[in-house]
Design a protein around this motif. Structure first.
Motif, short mmCIF file in Angstrom:
data_model
loop_
_atom_site.label_atom_id
_atom_site.label_comp_id
_atom_site.label_asym_id
_atom_site.label_seq_id
_atom_site.Cartn_x
_atom_site.Cartn_y
_atom_site.Cartn_z
N ASN A 164 0.88 -1.14 0.01
CA ASN A 164 -0.05 0.03 0.04
C ASN A 164 0.68 1.42 0.26
O ASN A 164 0.33 2.43 -0.03
CB ASN A 164 -1.05 0.05 1.26
CG ASN A 164 -0.24 0.19 2.58
OD1 ASN A 164 0.82 0.41 2.60
ND2 ASN A 164 -1.20 -0.34 3.58
N LEU A 165 2.20 0.97 -0.06
CA LEU A 165 3.18 2.34 0.16
C LEU A 165 2.80 3.25 -1.09
O LEU A 165 2.64 4.45 -0.77
CB LEU A 165 4.53 2.12 0.09
CG LEU A 165 5.55 2.98 0.19
CD1 LEU A 165 5.10 3.90 1.37
CD2 LEU A 165 6.90 2.54 0.22
N GLU A 166 2.73 2.83 -2.34
CA GLU A 166 2.67 3.66 -3.60
C GLU A 166 1.45 4.32 -3.51
O GLU A 166 1.15 5.49 -4.00
CB GLU A 166 2.79 2.70 -4.81
CG GLU A 166 2.82 3.50 -6.16
CD GLU A 166 3.18 2.70 -7.28
OE1 GLU A 166 3.38 3.32 -8.34
OE2 GLU A 166 3.55 1.82 -7.08
N SER A 167 0.22 3.59 -3.06
CA SER A 167 -1.00 4.09 -3.08
C SER A 167 -0.99 5.32 -2.03
O SER A 167 -1.81 6.26 -2.34
CB SER A 167 -2.04 3.18 -2.87
OG SER A 167 -1.88 2.75 -1.62
N TRP A 173 12.62 -1.98 5.32
CA TRP A 173 12.29 -2.61 4.02
C TRP A 173 12.25 -1.42 2.89
O TRP A 173 12.77 -1.55 1.74
CB TRP A 173 11.32 -3.40 4.08
CG TRP A 173 9.83 -2.84 4.30
CD1 TRP A 173 9.29 -3.16 5.46
CD2 TRP A 173 9.13 -2.21 3.63
NE1 TRP A 173 8.20 -2.28 5.86
CE2 TRP A 173 8.03 -1.67 4.24
CE3 TRP A 173 8.96 -1.67 2.17
CZ2 TRP A 173 6.81 -0.86 3.93
CZ3 TRP A 173 7.67 -0.82 1.97
CH2 TRP A 173 6.92 -0.42 2.66
N TRP A 174 12.09 -0.26 3.32
CA TRP A 174 11.77 0.92 2.38
C TRP A 174 13.10 1.49 1.77
O TRP A 174 13.15 1.63 0.65
CB TRP A 174 11.28 2.15 3.18
CG TRP A 174 12.07 2.71 4.17
CD1 TRP A 174 12.23 2.05 5.64
CD2 TRP A 174 13.26 3.47 4.21
NE1 TRP A 174 12.95 2.82 6.45
CE2 TRP A 174 13.85 3.61 5.33
CE3 TRP A 174 13.80 4.08 2.97
CZ2 TRP A 174 14.94 4.45 5.57
CZ3 TRP A 174 14.97 5.21 3.39
CH2 TRP A 174 15.42 5.05 4.41
N LYS A 175 14.12 0.85 2.18
CA LYS A 175 15.57 1.08 1.83
C LYS A 175 15.88 0.39 0.48
O LYS A 175 16.69 0.74 -0.38
CB LYS A 175 16.61 0.78 3.06
CG LYS A 175 16.66 1.72 3.99
CD LYS A 175 18.04 1.37 4.87
CE LYS A 175 18.01 2.16 5.92
NZ LYS A 175 18.97 2.09 6.98
N GLU A 176 15.12 -0.72 0.33
CA GLU A 176 15.27 -1.53 -1.06
C GLU A 176 14.15 -1.05 -1.86
O GLU A 176 13.99 -1.64 -3.06
CB GLU A 176 14.88 -3.03 -0.79
CG GLU A 176 15.92 -3.35 0.43
CD GLU A 176 17.35 -3.43 0.31
OE1 GLU A 176 17.99 -3.49 -1.10
OE2 GLU A 176 18.02 -2.98 0.96
N THR A 177 13.26 -0.03 -1.95
CA THR A 177 12.41 0.56 -2.86
C THR A 177 12.87 1.63 -3.73
O THR A 177 14.08 2.06 -3.42
CB THR A 177 11.00 0.75 -2.10
OG1 THR A 177 11.53 2.29 -1.54
CG2 THR A 177 10.67 -0.16 -0.98
N LYS A 178 11.99 1.64 -4.74
CA LYS A 178 12.76 2.78 -5.65
C LYS A 178 12.40 4.03 -5.01
O LYS A 178 12.98 5.22 -5.47
CB LYS A 178 11.72 2.61 -6.84
CG LYS A 178 10.19 3.13 -6.57
CD LYS A 178 9.42 2.86 -8.00
CE LYS A 178 7.92 3.25 -7.87
NZ LYS A 178 7.30 2.98 -9.15
#
Length: 345
Positions: A240-243, A333-338
């Motif tokens: 749900n992060l992107e939304s 885990w956000w460190k591995e996102t775009k």
């Protein structure tokens, strides 16, 4: 003859210039006097009419006036004044904004001197700390027993709450030590859907400092079958992060210290809001300070995404205490996102 006439003309011009200057000076002084006297025709002090001829004195009077107004408001809104020579008991409307006296949701915080008898008290410190001395009737529920690999596990949390004899309808008072345990428990219980949770401001140390008589006698509550009602909007996940980023009124708050924030962060729009800005000596700062701190960074009706655990738990709590909508991202885990921005090369 011509020289005398020239001197005469120059003298006349100088006299005219001097007269104009005097008239301008009189006009300017009159303007200052009118400004200083505006609103004072009845002898009352005017808080919006600066006396530019004695600004320091006017500021001192303004401070005294505002203090008097605040005292009148705090004494119950009723005062005995004089109107046309007659006594009056009419309400006074304050002419200045009073500082906020209370947190937006004061039920979320409990001072060491105001513990209520109808609260179920949970000590979330480690077992050795609990057994060394705890608030009378407090039940032990170590906050790390609610986690698996440092992340909230709802199944383990339900088991821990059941062992502590907690029911979903209980009014809970949670306290810990100077760490993040109590703030984590507050967020975890909120995520599990518990409606009545308050934190003891300052934790066990504050209770001890307030003269509380700690005990080593541990109660034996009957186990319960705790029922959770998950509030999924209180947890940010990879799904749900992107939304959430697409929301127009979302703000991203990094709870880590500025050094860590400088190394990497979640988008360049994130704002560093470290724990030292929120707490002093492990006690949360006053409502006025928090109101100013958040008001300059957040919209009242917006949503704050808080990340940077474990510090993020304390930031989440302080936002809820001040009435803001907040959700939390656990782990890194956000460190591995775009959306991760790194300054480390």
């Amino acid at each position: 003859m011509g020289g005398g006439l020239s001197r005469y003309i120059r003298l006349r011009e100088a006299s005219a210039a001097a007269l104009i200057f005097c008239l301008l000076a009189v006009f300017f002084l009159s303007f200052l006097t009118i400004s200083a006297m505006a609103g004072t025709e009845t002898g009352e002090f005017c808080p919006t009419c600066p006396d530019w001829t004695n600004l320091d004195g006017w500021l001192a009077k303004k401070d005294a006036y505002e203090q008097a107004q605040q005292s009148g408001q705090q004494s119950g809104g009723q005062t005995s004044g004089q109107q046309n020579g007659q006594a009056s008991n009419t309400p006074i409307t304050a002419k200045v904004d009073l500082p906020q006296k209370s947190y937006a949701l004061p039920e979320l915080i409990t001072s060491p001197s105001s513990i209520k008898s109808d609260q179920v008290i949970l000590d979330v410190r480690s077992q050795p700390d609990y057994l060394s001395g705890h608030i009378p009737k407090a039940r032990s529920m170590y906050w790390k027993d609610l986690q698996r690999n440092g992340i909230l596990d709802p199944a383990l949390a339900k088991e821990a709450l059941g062992r502590a004899g907690v029911n979903e309808s209980d009014r809970l008072l949670v306290y810990g030590d100077s760490g993040e345990g109590a703030a984590f428990a507050f967020w975890a219980l909120s995520y599990l859907g518990h409606k009545n949770v308050s934190l003891l401001d300052g934790g066990a140390d504050a209770a001890r400092g307030a003269g509380a008589s700690l005990t080593t006698n541990a109660p034996s509550p009957l186990p319960s079958n705790y029922t959770a009602h998950i509030a999924p909007w209180l947890l940010v996940t990879p799904d749900n992060l992107e939304s959430m980023f697409k929301l127009s009124d979302v703000r991203i708050l990094d709870a880590r210290d500025f050094f860590e924030y400088g190394k990497d962060r979640m988008t360049n729009k994130s704002i560093c809001l470290s724990q030292d800005k929120l707490y002093v000596n492990y006690r949360i700062k006053d409502a006025g300070t928090l109101k100013d701190l958040f008001g300059r960074r957040l919209e009242d009706s917006g949503t704050a995404i808080v990340y940077g655990t474990p510090q993020a738990y304390s930031l989440f709590y302080s936002l809820r205490l001040m009435g803001y909508n907040a959700t939390l991202l656990e782990g890194d885990w956000w460190k591995e996102t775009k959306w991760a921005v790194s300054n480390v090369r």
